[in-house]
Design an enzyme around this catalytic site. Structure first.
Site, PDB file in Angstrom:
ATOM      1  N   HIS A  59      -5.192 -13.144  10.403  1.00 38.03           N
ATOM      2  CA  HIS A  59      -4.592 -11.833  10.681  1.00 38.03           C
ATOM      3  C   HIS A  59      -3.956 -11.205   9.440  1.00 38.03           C
ATOM      4  O   HIS A  59      -2.963 -10.475   9.532  1.00 38.03           O
ATOM      5  CB  HIS A  59      -3.556 -11.931  11.806  1.00 38.03           C
ATOM      6  N   ASN A 132      -4.760 -10.519  21.584  1.00 43.76           N
ATOM      7  CA  ASN A 132      -5.951 -10.027  20.893  1.00 43.76           C
ATOM      8  C   ASN A 132      -6.562  -8.873  21.669  1.00 43.76           C
ATOM      9  O   ASN A 132      -6.073  -8.507  22.744  1.00 43.76           O
ATOM     10  CB  ASN A 132      -6.998 -11.151  20.740  1.00 43.76           C
TER      11      ASN A 132
END
Length: 492
Positions: A59, A132
């Site tokens: 990320h 997500n």
């Protein structure tokens, strides 16, 4: 007469001393060597060398914005969380979007899951919901996470992502079949961060004032409508504008086109979990909506851009261990590992006092801990004692757990997750494939075959395992994929 420069603030050193000359380095005479006594020079160079903190292992590539969550339905029968206590109540939020595998300088328009990490600045402390844009994930046990990510990152020898590594791991980890089918389908490359859904993905616990508890899953449905890119469109956009998704989010908010999501939850009574047909705590599975229909509980709107990307996006931290009263974890083995791993990653990356930074500290209450010192410590506690119990008026415990305790039994050990009636690694991937129209199925096969075909010519065993998992999900799926891969490998 006052000049324009006289109205401007004075440039200073980090210690606050005025800077006399920011254009020329101090030297030993005209044209001579630089002097070590030039504090401005060395302070600037030293700070510049340290402007970058270690990027996130996953990320790393992200964008974020502040916003507001508004409650639209009464959920007090299910949770005592204060920020959900009444219809119309609003809570400030910060949402960070990201890709998973790419480095900080990678392109936005790539086939990769998107992180959807949301911080609620509640009056009972910060609540972080780390999810997500997919309702499932590749693996179900946190112990496999480092291995999985190593396959997605650069190979230690070639320095590139290798199809051999990716498909070797996925083929040997059949629980990934559902998420891979999702990722290589039409929603695998969002057109922007605004045009995708978000999911809490994990199962969480809600507890009400009476002490009853429930299992919940979060859904954030984009009010802008879902829009995605084809592989060809993404390839072109990634080359032309690597910052496409970050720019789109920032400019939309600047125009006053505030992106919004309708927030829904699926709620399962605690008593249902043991006999449910799927393991409700398995991150590779969804709860079919026919079993537990999503109900709307609120609306999320993003309406303010960060003023400084580094300070507020890169240094923002999120941990699924940041709960508030009335919300807690489940036995989900991936979630259990993340309760430790996320916070620990931030202690390493940003520092042990990362929670003191403006983007991370509570906005609607004050954090009162006995933690002191360490990197970035700002001395905020003054002379207050740093131990408990104490008789000097220090903070005390409430005696009331944030969430309901769960019964446990059996011997300790490295157990597999319990299997439920319809649990296997392929059933939901097959269900997803059969929901698709013919054109969507063909695009899925094209996307998968193009990547599988890149496996080394002498590793047909990797190809066969990869295709075999999709064959077990659906016979037609597997046959079409096998044919497409074979044709592409003939052309290499």
């Amino acid at each position: 007469m006052t000049t324009q420069d006289e109205l401007r603030p004075t440039l200073t050193t980090e210690a606050g001393a005025p800077v006399a000359d920011n254009q020329n380095t101090e030297t030993a005479g005209v044209g001579g060597p630089a002097l070590i006594q030039d504090q401005q020079l060395f302070e600037k160079l030293a700070h510049f060398n340290r402007e970058r903190i270690p990027e996130r292992v996953v990320h790393a590539r992200g964008a974020g914005a502040y916003g507001t969550f508004t409650v639209t339905a009464d959920v007090t029968a299910y949770t005592r969380a204060a920020f959900l206590s009444e219809v119309g109540k609003q809570t400030e939020t910060f949402l960070r979007f990201s890709t998973v595998a790419g480095n900080l300088g990678a392109a936005d328009a790539v086939r990769d899951p998107r992180g959807f990490a949301l911080k609620f600045y509640t009056e009972e402390g910060n609540y972080d919901l780390v999810g997500n844009n997919t309702p499932v994930f590749f693996i179900k046990d946190a112990g496999k996470f480092p291995d999985f990510i190593h396959t997605q990152k650069r190979d230690p020898y070639t320095g590139s992502q290798e199809a051999d590594n990716v498909w070797d791991f996925w083929g040997l980890s059949p629980e990934s079949t559902h998420q891979v089918t999702w990722l290589f389908g039409d929603r695998g490359i969002p057109a922007s961060y605004r045009h995708m859904n978000g999911y809490g993905s994990h199962t969480y616990q809600w507890q009400n004032e009476a002490g009853e508890y429930f299992w919940v899953k979060y859904h954030f449905k984009t009010d802008q409508g879902v829009r995605s890119l084809t592989q060809a469109e993404a390839n072109r956009l990634a080359g032309e504008d690597p910052d496409s998704h970050q720019r789109d989010l920032r400019e939309a908010i600047e125009r006053g086109e505030f992106p919004a999501w309708t927030v829904q939850v699926q709620i399962m009574p605690a008593a249902d979990a043991a006999a449910y047909r799927f393991n409700p705590f398995d991150l590779t599975k969804v709860w079919p909506h026919a079993d537990y229909p999503p109900i709307e509980i609120g609306r999320l709107e993003l309406n303010r851009n960060p003023d400084n990307v580094f300070a507020e996006v890169e240094q923002s931290i999120f941990s699924p261990a940041h709960f508030v009263p009335g919300i807690g974890p489940s036995p989900d083995k991936m979630l259990q590992g993340r309760l430790f791993a996320y916070a620990d990653a931030h202690r390493y990356r940003v520092g042990v006092n990362a929670d003191h930074l403006p983007v991370n500290r509570p906005h609607a209450t004050e954090a009162l801990t006995n933690h002191r010192d360490g990197h970035l410590y700002d001395g905020r506690h003054g002379r207050r004692k740093n131990y408990e119990p104490n008789s000097f008026g220090g903070p005390v415990q409430t005696g009331r757990p944030l969430w309901a305790p769960l019964p446990v039994d059996g011997a300790t050990g490295t157990h597999e997750a319990p299997s439920h009636a319809e649990d296997n690694d392929f059933v939901q991937a097959g269900d997803l494939y059969r929901l698709m129209g013919e054109d969507e199925k063909q695009r899925l096969v094209d996307n998968l075959s193009g990547f599988i075909a890149k496996v080394s010519a002498d590793r047909e065993d990797i190809v066969e395992r990869a295709v075999g998992n999709f064959r077990k999900a659906d016979a037609d799926f597997g046959q079409r994929l096998e044919t497409a891969v074979r044709e592409l490998r003939k052309q290499r």
